[in-house]
Design a protein around this motif. Structure first.
Motif, PDB file in Angstrom:
ATOM      1  N   THR A 178       0.820  -1.214   0.000  1.00 41.96           N
ATOM      2  CA  THR A 178       0.000   0.000   0.000  1.00 41.96           C
ATOM      3  C   THR A 178       0.854   1.264   0.000  1.00 41.96           C
ATOM      4  OG1 THR A 178      -0.236  -0.142   2.416  1.00 41.96           O
ATOM      5  CG2 THR A 178      -2.014  -1.062   1.078  1.00 41.96           C
ATOM      6  N   ARG A 179       2.086   1.160   0.484  1.00 43.81           N
ATOM      7  CA  ARG A 179       2.978   2.334   0.411  1.00 43.81           C
ATOM      8  C   ARG A 179       3.311   2.697  -1.030  1.00 43.81           C
ATOM      9  NH1 ARG A 179       5.743   0.056   4.885  1.00 43.81           N
ATOM     10  NH2 ARG A 179       7.545  -0.536   3.609  1.00 43.81           N
ATOM     11  N   CYS A 180       3.094   1.771  -1.945  1.00 47.02           N
ATOM     12  CA  CYS A 180       3.386   2.027  -3.362  1.00 47.02           C
ATOM     13  C   CYS A 180       2.193   2.641  -4.107  1.00 47.02           C
ATOM     14  CB  CYS A 180       3.771   0.716  -4.062  1.00 47.02           C
ATOM     15  SG  CYS A 180       5.336   0.011  -3.528  1.00 47.02           S
ATOM     16  N   CYS A 181       1.116   2.907  -3.403  1.00 50.70           N
ATOM     17  CA  CYS A 181      -0.107   3.340  -4.089  1.00 50.70           C
ATOM     18  C   CYS A 181       0.024   4.695  -4.776  1.00 50.70           C
ATOM     19  CB  CYS A 181      -1.283   3.365  -3.115  1.00 50.70           C
ATOM     20  SG  CYS A 181      -1.792   1.705  -2.632  1.00 50.70           S
ATOM     21  N   SER A 187      -3.269   7.512  -2.478  1.00 50.15           N
ATOM     22  CA  SER A 187      -2.456   7.531  -1.271  1.00 50.15           C
ATOM     23  C   SER A 187      -2.812   6.315  -0.436  1.00 50.15           C
ATOM     24  CB  SER A 187      -2.693   8.814  -0.458  1.00 50.15           C
ATOM     25  OG  SER A 187      -3.864   8.700   0.333  1.00 50.15           O
ATOM     26  N   ASP A 188      -1.948   5.998   0.524  1.00 51.39           N
ATOM     27  CA  ASP A 188      -2.225   4.818   1.339  1.00 51.39           C
ATOM     28  C   ASP A 188      -3.382   5.073   2.316  1.00 51.39           C
ATOM     29  OD1 ASP A 188      -0.941   6.542   3.044  1.00 51.39           O
ATOM     30  OD2 ASP A 188       0.784   5.247   3.430  1.00 51.39           O
ATOM     31  N   GLN A 189      -3.912   6.313   2.322  1.00 52.16           N
ATOM     32  CA  GLN A 189      -5.074   6.622   3.141  1.00 52.16           C
ATOM     33  C   GLN A 189      -6.384   6.438   2.378  1.00 52.16           C
ATOM     34  OE1 GLN A 189      -4.480   7.292   6.411  1.00 52.16           O
ATOM     35  NE2 GLN A 189      -2.356   6.917   5.817  1.00 52.16           N
ATOM     36  N   ASP A 190      -6.285   6.315   1.042  1.00 52.87           N
ATOM     37  CA  ASP A 190      -7.485   6.139   0.234  1.00 52.87           C
ATOM     38  C   ASP A 190      -8.101   4.760   0.490  1.00 52.87           C
ATOM     39  OD1 ASP A 190      -7.080   8.594  -0.871  1.00 52.87           O
ATOM     40  OD2 ASP A 190      -6.363   7.869  -2.807  1.00 52.87           O
ATOM     41  N   GLU A 191      -9.393   4.672   0.263  1.00 56.63           N
ATOM     42  CA  GLU A 191     -10.060   3.365   0.321  1.00 56.63           C
ATOM     43  C   GLU A 191      -9.811   2.665  -1.009  1.00 56.63           C
ATOM     44  OE1 GLU A 191     -14.515   1.463   0.910  1.00 56.63           O
ATOM     45  OE2 GLU A 191     -14.123   3.526   1.522  1.00 56.63           O
ATOM     46  N   ASP A 213      16.607  -3.433 -18.104  1.00 54.76           N
ATOM     47  CA  ASP A 213      17.852  -3.070 -17.421  1.00 54.76           C
ATOM     48  C   ASP A 213      17.691  -1.742 -16.688  1.00 54.76           C
ATOM     49  OD1 ASP A 213      19.562  -5.233 -18.532  1.00 54.76           O
ATOM     50  OD2 ASP A 213      19.156  -4.230 -20.438  1.00 54.76           O
ATOM     51  N   ILE A 214      16.885  -0.853 -17.280  1.00 54.73           N
ATOM     52  CA  ILE A 214      16.681   0.489 -16.735  1.00 54.73           C
ATOM     53  C   ILE A 214      15.176   0.746 -16.630  1.00 54.73           C
ATOM     54  CG2 ILE A 214      17.052   2.975 -17.097  1.00 54.73           C
ATOM     55  CD1 ILE A 214      19.454   2.220 -18.884  1.00 54.73           C
ATOM     56  N   CYS A 215      14.741   1.293 -15.488  1.00 56.08           N
ATOM     57  CA  CYS A 215      13.351   1.733 -15.325  1.00 56.08           C
ATOM     58  C   CYS A 215      13.349   3.254 -15.446  1.00 56.08           C
ATOM     59  CB  CYS A 215      12.806   1.336 -13.958  1.00 56.08           C
ATOM     60  SG  CYS A 215      12.803  -0.426 -13.661  1.00 56.08           S
ATOM     61  N   GLN A 216      12.785   3.776 -16.534  1.00 58.32           N
ATOM     62  CA  GLN A 216      12.768   5.223 -16.765  1.00 58.32           C
ATOM     63  C   GLN A 216      11.337   5.715 -16.612  1.00 58.32           C
ATOM     64  OE1 GLN A 216      11.833   7.928 -19.436  1.00 58.32           O
ATOM     65  NE2 GLN A 216      12.407   8.807 -17.481  1.00 58.32           N
ATOM     66  N   LEU A 217      11.017   6.152 -15.393  1.00 56.31           N
ATOM     67  CA  LEU A 217       9.675   6.623 -15.077  1.00 56.31           C
ATOM     68  C   LEU A 217       9.791   7.881 -14.220  1.00 56.31           C
ATOM     69  CD1 LEU A 217       8.251   3.117 -14.147  1.00 56.31           C
ATOM     70  CD2 LEU A 217       7.595   4.418 -16.169  1.00 56.31           C
ATOM     71  N   GLY A 218       8.656   8.498 -13.911  1.00 59.38           N
ATOM     72  CA  GLY A 218       8.673   9.713 -13.116  1.00 59.38           C
ATOM     73  C   GLY A 218       8.971   9.442 -11.650  1.00 59.38           C
ATOM     74  N   MET A 219       9.292  10.518 -10.924  1.00 61.14           N
ATOM     75  CA  MET A 219       9.562  10.390  -9.494  1.00 61.14           C
ATOM     76  C   MET A 219       8.366   9.805  -8.744  1.00 61.14           C
ATOM     77  SD  MET A 219      12.666  11.272  -8.610  1.00 61.14           S
ATOM     78  CE  MET A 219      12.516  11.647  -6.857  1.00 61.14           C
ATOM     79  N   ASP A 220       7.159   9.975  -9.288  1.00 65.84           N
ATOM     80  CA  ASP A 220       5.974   9.434  -8.630  1.00 65.84           C
ATOM     81  C   ASP A 220       5.886   7.915  -8.725  1.00 65.84           C
ATOM     82  OD1 ASP A 220       5.519   9.508 -11.380  1.00 65.84           O
ATOM     83  OD2 ASP A 220       3.370   9.896 -11.172  1.00 65.84           O
ATOM     84  N   GLN A 221       6.744   7.312  -9.561  1.00 63.03           N
ATOM     85  CA  GLN A 221       6.768   5.849  -9.707  1.00 63.03           C
ATOM     86  C   GLN A 221       7.951   5.217  -8.969  1.00 63.03           C
ATOM     87  OE1 GLN A 221       4.143   4.347 -11.727  1.00 63.03           O
ATOM     88  NE2 GLN A 221       3.487   6.442 -11.313  1.00 63.03           N
ATOM     89  N   ARG A 222       8.681   6.028  -8.237  1.00 65.00           N
ATOM     90  CA  ARG A 222       9.925   5.587  -7.616  1.00 65.00           C
ATOM     91  C   ARG A 222       9.723   4.418  -6.650  1.00 65.00           C
ATOM     92  NH1 ARG A 222      12.782   6.359  -2.985  1.00 65.00           N
ATOM     93  NH2 ARG A 222      15.032   6.768  -3.172  1.00 65.00           N
ATOM     94  N   LYS A 223       8.634   4.467  -5.875  1.00 69.11           N
ATOM     95  CA  LYS A 223       8.467   3.475  -4.805  1.00 69.11           C
ATOM     96  C   LYS A 223       8.352   2.051  -5.331  1.00 69.11           C
ATOM     97  CE  LYS A 223       6.524   6.591  -1.345  1.00 69.11           C
ATOM     98  NZ  LYS A 223       5.351   6.931  -0.497  1.00 69.11           N
ATOM     99  N   VAL A 224       7.650   1.865  -6.441  1.00 65.21           N
ATOM    100  CA  VAL A 224       7.511   0.507  -6.963  1.00 65.21           C
ATOM    101  C   VAL A 224       8.806   0.041  -7.620  1.00 65.21           C
ATOM    102  CG1 VAL A 224       6.648   0.956  -9.305  1.00 65.21           C
ATOM    103  CG2 VAL A 224       5.839  -1.041  -8.040  1.00 65.21           C
TER     104      VAL A 224
END
Length: 384
Positions: A178-181, A187-191, A213-224
């Motif tokens: 859920t921290r990756c939501c 957010s992890d507070q959403d239902e 080899d490389i994950c090129q995504l936005g900072m909002d995708q960093r957690k996953v």
């Protein structure tokens, strides 16, 4: 032409400090690519990321592999704004220039899991096709780019995909997932629905499924992406995906950290008309003398300079005359000293953006299939 500018121009990038300590030979087999040295390839790729995990691993990868596989992706969920359209084209062109093969994951199933377009897969896939049309029109170099639809690829190779998803799910507790939501715009507070909880496990599996080899995504995708590296530790896999997280452009209005597809004044859309662009930039937050948190300056830094390599301002002699800025540092200095006023900066920014977007407008007007597709997409109601 914009297409030439996007495909051929690679901005000058300063060496990150840690490059000096990486002493891999420029003469390694994988470095002799398109006349670029190993260090040049590294600088081009590294310039994409606001953050890179880890630089040493990126340098070793480029030294060892001629065509690293770079994973990018998008959730078809509404009209495309300029950050997703132009910035992705810039970043993909840098990656292919530096020798990468780019796999762009059209995450149609993921948009359905996330209840975008009310979960209507047909609508989601129409949006995906519309987005691909835009990238073609704006000048993305597709020579080393492959668009892969998640629904098709997963169904075709289900026996390979689902065991990875199941293993990732098995090795992580609910709190960690859920921290990756944030990757879904939640957010992890959403239902959350059960499908949305499963989403991070699947996105993490995508990285291994696509052999990235490389994950090129936005900072909002960093957690996953970090979750994927942690998974490598869990399964004792030495080769970890390198995370290259690019900057997220803010919305145009004050206090908007991210563009919102539901707020028309928050974002410039890729097929906006010239008058729309002019109006949105005119209304944009741009306080005189203040560079920090100024979305207009961020547009110039992350879109205009990478595209054109300069920023041209036309103004009267009374206000200092025309000036061409060769660097962002020079522009910020003038702006903070109020030698450059928003009244001159905004029209110059609008002009540059309109120049970039004109081929997209032309494409959607001249190509019947693209025009019909845009009409359909504009008729959809965006759902959160």
């Amino acid at each position: 032409m914009a297409e030439d500018a996007a495909s051929d121009h690679v901005p000058a990038v300063q060496d990150p400090p840690s490059v000096q300590s990486l002493s891999l030979s420029s003469q390694s087999p994988a470095s002799a690519l398109s006349g670029l040295t190993l260090e040049e390839r590294f600088r081009i790729i590294r310039s994409i990321g606001e953050e890179c995990i880890q630089e040493e691993e990126l340098m070793r990868l480029l030294s060892a592999k001629k065509e690293p596989i770079c994973y990018d992706g998008f959730e078809p969920s509404g009209r495309m704004h300029i950050a997703q359209g132009v910035m992705k084209a810039i970043n993909v062109n840098k990656l292919t220039t530096a020798g990468c093969k780019v796999k762009i994951w059209v995450a149609d199933w993921f948009a359905q899991l996330n209840n975008k377009m009310g979960g209507d897969l047909k609508k989601i896939q129409n949006i995906g096709r519309y987005m691909i049309e835009i990238w073609k029109a704006v000048g993305m170099n597709l020579d080393k780019v492959e668009f892969l639809w998640s629904s098709e690829e997963i169904n075709t190779r289900a026996s390979e995909y689902w065991p990875i998803v199941m293993d990732i799910a098995r090795r992580n507790n609910l709190a960690r997932i859920t921290r990756c939501c944030q990757i879904m715009g939640r957010s992890d507070q959403d239902e959350l629905t059960a499908a949305q909880i499963f989403y991070p496990c699947m996105q993490c599996a995508d990285i291994f499924f696509l052999k990235a080899d490389i994950c090129q995504l936005g900072m909002d995708q960093r957690k996953v992406n970090v979750l994927a590296r942690e998974y490598c530790d869990d399964i004792k896999r030495k080769k970890k995906p390198i995370i290259l997280s690019h900057h997220m452009l803010p919305g145009l209005l004050q206090g908007q950290e991210k563009m919102s597809k539901s707020d028309p004044l928050s974002a410039i859309y890729m097929e906006d008309e010239e008058a729309d662009v002019n109006l949105k930039i005119k209304k944009a937050y741009c306080p005189p003398g203040v560079a920090k948190g100024n979305p207009c300056l961020e547009y110039i830094q992350y879109i205009i300079f990478p595209w054109f390599g300069k920023f041209e301002v036309e103004r009267s002699e009374k206000n200092g005359g025309n000036k061409t800025f060769a660097s962002m540092e020079e522009l910020i200095a003038d702006y903070e000293e109020q030698q450059l006023h928003p009244g001159d900066l905004k029209p110059a920014l609008s002009k540059a953006i309109n120049q970039i977007l004109q081929p997209v407008r032309d494409h959607f007007k001249s190509d019947k299939e693209a025009r019909d597709l845009l009409k359909i997409v504009k008729g959809y109601r965006v759902t959160r």
